[in-house]
Design a protein around this motif. Sequence first.
Motif, PDB file in Angstrom:
ATOM      1  N   UNK A 790      -0.493 120.994 103.423  1.00  0.00           N
ATOM      2  CA  UNK A 790      -0.312 122.237 102.673  1.00  0.00           C
ATOM      3  C   UNK A 790       0.816 122.105 101.658  1.00  0.00           C
ATOM      4  N   UNK A 791       1.869 121.358 102.024  1.00  0.00           N
ATOM      5  CA  UNK A 791       3.041 121.242 101.166  1.00  0.00           C
ATOM      6  C   UNK A 791       3.382 119.786 100.892  1.00  0.00           C
ATOM      7  N   UNK A 792       4.041 119.557  99.763  1.00  0.00           N
ATOM      8  CA  UNK A 792       4.630 118.273  99.418  1.00  0.00           C
ATOM      9  C   UNK A 792       6.121 118.492  99.250  1.00  0.00           C
ATOM     10  N   UNK A 793       6.916 117.820 100.086  1.00  0.00           N
ATOM     11  CA  UNK A 793       8.359 118.033 100.051  1.00  0.00           C
ATOM     12  C   UNK A 793       8.914 117.589  98.706  1.00  0.00           C
ATOM     13  N   UNK A 794       9.557 118.548  98.008  1.00  0.00           N
ATOM     14  CA  UNK A 794       9.994 118.291  96.650  1.00  0.00           C
ATOM     15  C   UNK A 794      11.390 117.689  96.566  1.00  0.00           C
ATOM     16  N   UNK A 795      12.259 117.983  97.530  1.00  0.00           N
ATOM     17  CA  UNK A 795      13.618 117.456  97.495  1.00  0.00           C
ATOM     18  C   UNK A 795      14.184 117.488  98.905  1.00  0.00           C
ATOM     19  N   UNK A 796      15.267 116.768  99.111  1.00  0.00           N
ATOM     20  CA  UNK A 796      15.967 116.803 100.389  1.00  0.00           C
ATOM     21  C   UNK A 796      17.318 117.467 100.188  1.00  0.00           C
ATOM     22  N   UNK A 797      17.790 118.107 101.217  1.00  0.00           N
ATOM     23  CA  UNK A 797      19.035 118.863 101.115  1.00  0.00           C
ATOM     24  C   UNK A 797      20.116 118.276 102.017  1.00  0.00           C
ATOM     25  N   UNK A 798      21.339 118.449 101.591  1.00  0.00           N
ATOM     26  CA  UNK A 798      22.479 118.047 102.406  1.00  0.00           C
ATOM     27  C   UNK A 798      22.586 118.969 103.598  1.00  0.00           C
ATOM     28  N   UNK A 799      22.681 118.399 104.786  1.00  0.00           N
ATOM     29  CA  UNK A 799      22.748 119.222 106.006  1.00  0.00           C
ATOM     30  C   UNK A 799      24.000 120.078 106.039  1.00  0.00           C
ATOM     31  N   UNK A 800      25.101 119.578 105.517  1.00  0.00           N
ATOM     32  CA  UNK A 800      26.360 120.317 105.587  1.00  0.00           C
ATOM     33  C   UNK A 800      26.480 121.384 104.509  1.00  0.00           C
ATOM     34  N   UNK A 801      26.028 121.074 103.287  1.00  0.00           N
ATOM     35  CA  UNK A 801      26.210 122.009 102.177  1.00  0.00           C
ATOM     36  C   UNK A 801      24.958 122.800 101.849  1.00  0.00           C
ATOM     37  N   UNK A 802      23.801 122.343 102.318  1.00  0.00           N
ATOM     38  CA  UNK A 802      22.562 123.071 102.084  1.00  0.00           C
ATOM     39  C   UNK A 802      22.085 123.031 100.655  1.00  0.00           C
ATOM     40  N   UNK A 803      22.515 122.067  99.883  1.00  0.00           N
ATOM     41  CA  UNK A 803      22.073 121.956  98.494  1.00  0.00           C
ATOM     42  C   UNK A 803      21.225 120.713  98.323  1.00  0.00           C
ATOM     43  N   UNK A 804      20.388 120.733  97.291  1.00  0.00           N
ATOM     44  CA  UNK A 804      19.503 119.601  97.043  1.00  0.00           C
ATOM     45  C   UNK A 804      20.311 118.387  96.592  1.00  0.00           C
ATOM     46  N   UNK A 805      20.094 117.268  97.256  1.00  0.00           N
ATOM     47  CA  UNK A 805      20.829 116.050  96.910  1.00  0.00           C
ATOM     48  C   UNK A 805      19.908 114.941  96.421  1.00  0.00           C
ATOM     49  N   UNK A 806      18.614 115.007  96.711  1.00  0.00           N
ATOM     50  CA  UNK A 806      17.675 113.946  96.321  1.00  0.00           C
ATOM     51  C   UNK A 806      16.435 114.552  95.689  1.00  0.00           C
ATOM     52  N   UNK A 807      16.051 114.007  94.554  1.00  0.00           N
ATOM     53  CA  UNK A 807      14.810 114.402  93.911  1.00  0.00           C
ATOM     54  C   UNK A 807      13.943 113.154  93.713  1.00  0.00           C
ATOM     55  N   UNK A 808      12.663 113.403  93.605  1.00  0.00           N
ATOM     56  CA  UNK A 808      11.724 112.297  93.422  1.00  0.00           C
ATOM     57  C   UNK A 808      11.995 111.552  92.111  1.00  0.00           C
ATOM     58  N   UNK A 809      11.814 110.230  92.159  1.00  0.00           N
ATOM     59  CA  UNK A 809      11.865 109.409  90.955  1.00  0.00           C
ATOM     60  C   UNK A 809      10.464 109.052  90.475  1.00  0.00           C
ATOM     61  N   UNK A 810       9.487 109.763  91.014  1.00  0.00           N
ATOM     62  CA  UNK A 810       8.092 109.479  90.690  1.00  0.00           C
ATOM     63  C   UNK A 810       7.835 109.525  89.186  1.00  0.00           C
ATOM     64  N   UNK A 811       7.044 108.537  88.721  1.00  0.00           N
ATOM     65  CA  UNK A 811       6.565 108.543  87.346  1.00  0.00           C
ATOM     66  C   UNK A 811       5.077 108.881  87.287  1.00  0.00           C
ATOM     67  N   UNK A 812       4.362 108.658  88.396  1.00  0.00           N
ATOM     68  CA  UNK A 812       2.936 108.951  88.452  1.00  0.00           C
ATOM     69  C   UNK A 812       2.582 109.645  89.752  1.00  0.00           C
ATOM     70  N   UNK A 813       1.663 110.623  89.669  1.00  0.00           N
ATOM     71  CA  UNK A 813       1.242 111.396  90.847  1.00  0.00           C
ATOM     72  C   UNK A 813      -0.260 111.643  90.747  1.00  0.00           C
ATOM     73  N   UNK A 814      -0.982 111.304  91.829  1.00  0.00           N
ATOM     74  CA  UNK A 814      -2.433 111.534  91.878  1.00  0.00           C
ATOM     75  C   UNK A 814      -2.759 112.348  93.122  1.00  0.00           C
ATOM     76  N   UNK A 815      -3.392 113.482  92.933  1.00  0.00           N
ATOM     77  CA  UNK A 815      -3.763 114.390  94.019  1.00  0.00           C
ATOM     78  C   UNK A 815      -5.267 114.611  93.942  1.00  0.00           C
ATOM     79  N   UNK A 816      -5.974 114.244  95.015  1.00  0.00           N
ATOM     80  CA  UNK A 816      -7.432 114.327  94.984  1.00  0.00           C
ATOM     81  C   UNK A 816      -7.949 114.835  96.324  1.00  0.00           C
ATOM     82  N   UNK A 817      -8.850 115.794  96.268  1.00  0.00           N
ATOM     83  CA  UNK A 817      -9.441 116.392  97.469  1.00  0.00           C
ATOM     84  C   UNK A 817      -8.354 116.885  98.438  1.00  0.00           C
TER      85      UNK A 817
END
Length: 871
Positions: A790-817
């Motif tokens: 149902x979902x694709x995790x878009x970023x990860x968050x710091x457990x202590x601060x609750x802010x986004x620390x990592x984003x995808x470096x993806x250059x290509x994305x294919x979603x089918x069926x």
Amino acid sequence: MGRSDTSMALAMEPVLSGMSNIVVTALKDEAQFAVDFYPQLDEMKTKLDFMKGFLSTYNLRNHGDVFRPLLHNMRNLIYEADDILTDCQLREEYRKHGSSARSWKFSPRGLKFMYETGKKLKNINARIEKMEANLKAYLRPEANLEYKADNQGKRNISQEYYEPSEIIGLENDIEKIKGWMLGSNEQVRHVGIVGMGGLGKTTIARKLFNDKDVIRHFHKTIWVTVSKNFTDQRIMRGMLKQLGMKCSGFEKRELLPQIQKMLSDNKCLIVMDDVWEMDLHWWGSLCSQGSFFIITSRKKDVIKKMGVEHSRIHQPRPLDKEESWSLLCKYAFSRTRGQCYDDGLETEGRKILEKCGGLPLAIKTIGALLAPKVDSPSQWEEIGQDFHQLATQGDNTASVTASLKLSYDDLPAHLKSCLLCFSIFPEDFTIHAEQIVLWWVGEGLILGDETKTAIELGYEYLSQLASRCLIEVENRRVYDGMIYSCKMHDLVRDMTIDIAKDEAFGSFDEQCNQKFTEDSRWLGFTSDMDPKSLKNSSKLRALLLMSSHSASPDSSSDSVSFDWTLKLLRSLRVLDFSRLHTRSPVDDLFKWICSLKRLAYLNLSGVVDLKEVPYLIGKLRNLRTLVLSECNNLAKLDPAITNLKKLILLDVGYCCRLQYLPFGLEKLVNLQELSGFRMVNQANKQRCRLLELRNLKQLRVLRMNINEKSEILENECNVLSKLEKLKVLVIDADDCKDKSVFENLDRLSPPPSLKELYLKRYRHGTLPKWINPKQLSSLLYLCLENVDAVQLQMSTKSESEGISTSKWKLEGLRLKYMTYLQLDLKNLQQNMPSLRYVEVSFCYSMENLPESDKLLPTIWRKNQGILVRTQ
């Protein structure tokens, strides 16, 4: 000196370099065979260095007639020496993994091998010395024969993939014919496109064939390449296949009625490309069905005989000056996306175009030749002078011939030898990239290095040939331009055949069909050839079965019987019997194949009669590549396969009856690609388990299957993370719905180096936990297909601060069926800032996706920082 002499010299360089590497490495590592034959090998090293220096530095053009027989002799010596060195390496393998070196050396077989090999090495060195003396008689005293290796094509494929447009100047042609096709006049059912080679006939037809309005107008579309050497049966079987019907069981007389039956229920577009002649009786019966036909030909009278009215025959005009310049810029200035910013280069470029005659193929080829030289106006001027001289010789296609010749002459040695391999494929044959690349690797035309494997370099070489317009890409990955399949224009094929004949790589008749000769090195075996004639081709190094070109790929008439003569091909390095239908027992065939001790590449993919790979496979100690994919009845691999220490690729993908790989796979420490690995339970000790993969440190590509019987132990969870060189991971979950399957996948830890990830048939609402930007920090391409998440995790968050620390470096994305995926298309750019390519199809729950795009594949590309729909 003629073109053939120069190309002959350069085409031998890759094999020569491979031999030199073998000798140098053996002497350096003090391999046993190097110790046994040290004086001869040390002398051979010196002589190989001389030949490399001669081939790479001396201007052979000055003494063409003199050097021609010497070069033929040199080629034969090189191949003989290569056979001897291969035998030495094989003997080394047997000694390491058999009886002790000491006991073997003094055994009768060992003494015989020592005596005969020493005699052969001395004979080879003596013959090379004699040839050396003959060569030196013609060399200038100051000639410097120090060998300098070429660059082996170390050019990375650009991440910003750019494909030049091919329809410049043809837009009006396309619209005109499209109007005829979609107009209200139901009587118009035939359109002809006529013109000389290289004018763009096939390009126009292909653009119409793929046009969305045209696709919507017809129920079915069929593309048939007719060519000179067509057969009615091949054409009809090809049509039935495209109509979705299997041809097995039909006699030739039954094919036409079957086609008529299929066409009677469908409004169909049929393209007949490159027609030279046609049986009018057969054609008339087909035309009565009411389908619409586009016919391309070089001969107007052929098109008229096929029923096309004069008013519906279109002849594309040559491009005018500005159109020609625009097309040249697309190819010559690909670095700047088709823009020329140098007045001097424009002046030279327009001079060159004066001899192109407005022919698109000539313009594209010469443009691709000029592209690497945009920093050197003097080189443009030099190419222009050569082109003008050549383009004035011959008929109205002289400009195409001239551009092709200059482009070939400009190739480095390794690309010359790779291009010549295309000569054995039949006219208009679809060539799969993997097949040709693995051939190059198997024959030693490509050598890997510390940064890239030979296979990776092979795909780069293929891209370089495409960028030079010497091959035509038929299918490629849109994300980065990786080629899946290609073809060769008939004019380019004619050129490669001429060179291959001169170099005795192959022999061809007047119709450019390959034939058996004693000196042939490569052979594309077609259904009309007699296998028994192979006994006269003992020097063959590559034998490929042209199965999809056969008259009947699904019938018994297409089956062949390779008898004992196969054993005579002792120099064979490459054997591709994919899709083989044989009248011989497969067990007997395997015995003959396993007698080919020098074999480096074996492809038996799609051989339906293959049920088991026997212990005899262990005899092929020189084997580097083994492809057994899509063998639907293959149920067992003998453990002897683990004796193949040189193996770099093993493919048993899509073998539905093969439940597991044999225990001991960890011994294949040189393995770089493994396809069809199955995660199994731990009960059967004969089965290869996930834990064994930890020793495969060279693995770059892993394709694995997981099912309801799969099991992952605690000590196996981190195995993938230990594969530091792994770049591509494909996981097929086999449509499982068992909860334990998803728990197993959750426990895996991916390798930090992973660049591409493919997850298929994963029937769970939540993706594996490790599919997130933090744990896949190097991932560039993600493909999710038939996934219920149902979902694709878009970023990860710091457990202590609750802010986004990592984003995808993806250059290509294919979603089918992905029926349930809740993803906002507009937010992709924000959460994936590096994304430049997105492909979506059958994702009904996605937000901000137009309703019309939820079924058909839709592609977005980045343009000026924004994702824009392009298809």
